[in-house]
Design an enzyme around this catalytic site. Structure first.
Site, short mmCIF file in Angstrom:
data_model
loop_
_atom_site.label_atom_id
_atom_site.label_comp_id
_atom_site.label_asym_id
_atom_site.label_seq_id
_atom_site.Cartn_x
_atom_site.Cartn_y
_atom_site.Cartn_z
N CYS A 42 -23.38 6.78 32.20
CA CYS A 42 -23.47 5.47 32.62
C CYS A 42 -22.87 4.61 31.67
O CYS A 42 -22.32 4.83 30.46
CB CYS A 42 -25.06 5.08 32.94
SG CYS A 42 -26.03 4.95 31.39
N HIS A 54 1.70 -3.76 10.97
CA HIS A 54 0.91 -2.98 10.12
C HIS A 54 0.12 -3.67 9.24
O HIS A 54 0.34 -4.78 9.31
CB HIS A 54 2.00 -2.43 9.04
CG HIS A 54 1.56 -1.81 7.77
ND1 HIS A 54 0.76 -0.46 7.46
CD2 HIS A 54 1.29 -2.49 6.51
CE1 HIS A 54 0.28 -0.27 6.42
NE2 HIS A 54 0.54 -1.31 5.62
N CYS A 105 0.87 -1.20 -0.02
CA CYS A 105 -0.20 -0.13 -0.09
C CYS A 105 0.72 1.45 0.22
O CYS A 105 0.42 2.43 -0.11
CB CYS A 105 -1.01 0.25 1.31
SG CYS A 105 -0.15 0.04 2.63
N CYS A 153 -22.34 -6.13 16.49
CA CYS A 153 -21.92 -5.98 15.18
C CYS A 153 -20.30 -5.53 14.91
O CYS A 153 -20.13 -5.23 14.17
CB CYS A 153 -22.62 -4.64 14.53
SG CYS A 153 -22.56 -3.05 15.17
N CYS A 179 -19.14 -3.17 20.03
CA CYS A 179 -20.40 -3.60 20.15
C CYS A 179 -20.39 -5.16 19.96
O CYS A 179 -20.02 -5.58 18.97
CB CYS A 179 -21.31 -2.73 19.00
SG CYS A 179 -22.80 -3.39 18.95
N CYS A 208 -25.59 1.09 20.62
CA CYS A 208 -24.84 0.99 19.34
C CYS A 208 -25.56 2.04 18.29
O CYS A 208 -26.57 1.99 17.98
CB CYS A 208 -25.14 -0.42 18.54
SG CYS A 208 -23.75 -0.52 16.94
N CYS A 220 -18.75 -4.32 31.20
CA CYS A 220 -18.43 -5.74 31.14
C CYS A 220 -18.20 -6.31 29.71
O CYS A 220 -18.03 -7.37 29.46
CB CYS A 220 -19.38 -6.68 31.92
SG CYS A 220 -21.04 -6.74 31.37
#
Length: 135
Positions: free
Chosen positions: A80, A47, A36, A70, A67, A85, A98
């Site tokens: 909080c 890299h 690249c 996904c 998340c 998401c 957690c």
């Protein structure tokens, strides 16, 4: 792009045998990716041409989470530990503390009930230090 402005000859077999090109000039410490052509930080993470290894390294350094629905990166700025998401269509609510999925829903009552169940065993807020008592 390569920031070294000097030119030099490279043996074709050596060039084809590696993915990381190191400048052979004595005062140049640059290395770059043959695929690249991006400059590579020798003190950074391994890299990857698409940036996934660098992002994973940065997320680990900063304590960011993914998340669980996904795998979209998420950063808690304040408030909080309940995260929603932001990826379109994901609708996953998860605990930043957690990392577990709490519920995948857009229904307000389902979300409320799931949050209530989850935060019986996990902390919704980080510990808040005691404020100094005025004299």
């Amino acid at each position: 792009m390569n920031s070294c402005k000097q030119s030099f000859f490279v043996d074709k077999q050596e060039y084809e045998a590696t993915n990381i090109i190191a400048c052979p000039l004595p005062r140049c410490q640059n290395s770059w990716c043959r695929s690249c052509n991006h400059l590579i930080d020798q003190n950074g993470p391994p890299h990857s041409c698409d940036g996934t290894a660098e992002l994973r390294h940065l997320m680990g350094q900063r304590g960011w989470k993914y998340c669980p629905g996904c795998q979209t990166p998420a950063e808690k700025v304040d408030g909080c530990n309940h995260m929603t998401c932001t990826s379109p269509g994901c609708n996953t609510h998860f605990c930043y503390l957690c990392g577990k999925a709490i519920v995948r829903s857009v229904k307000r009552q389902e979300i409320k009930d799931a949050l209530s169940r989850h935060y019986r065993s996990c902390r919704m807020f980080e510990d808040i230090p005691d404020l100094p008592v005025p004299p």
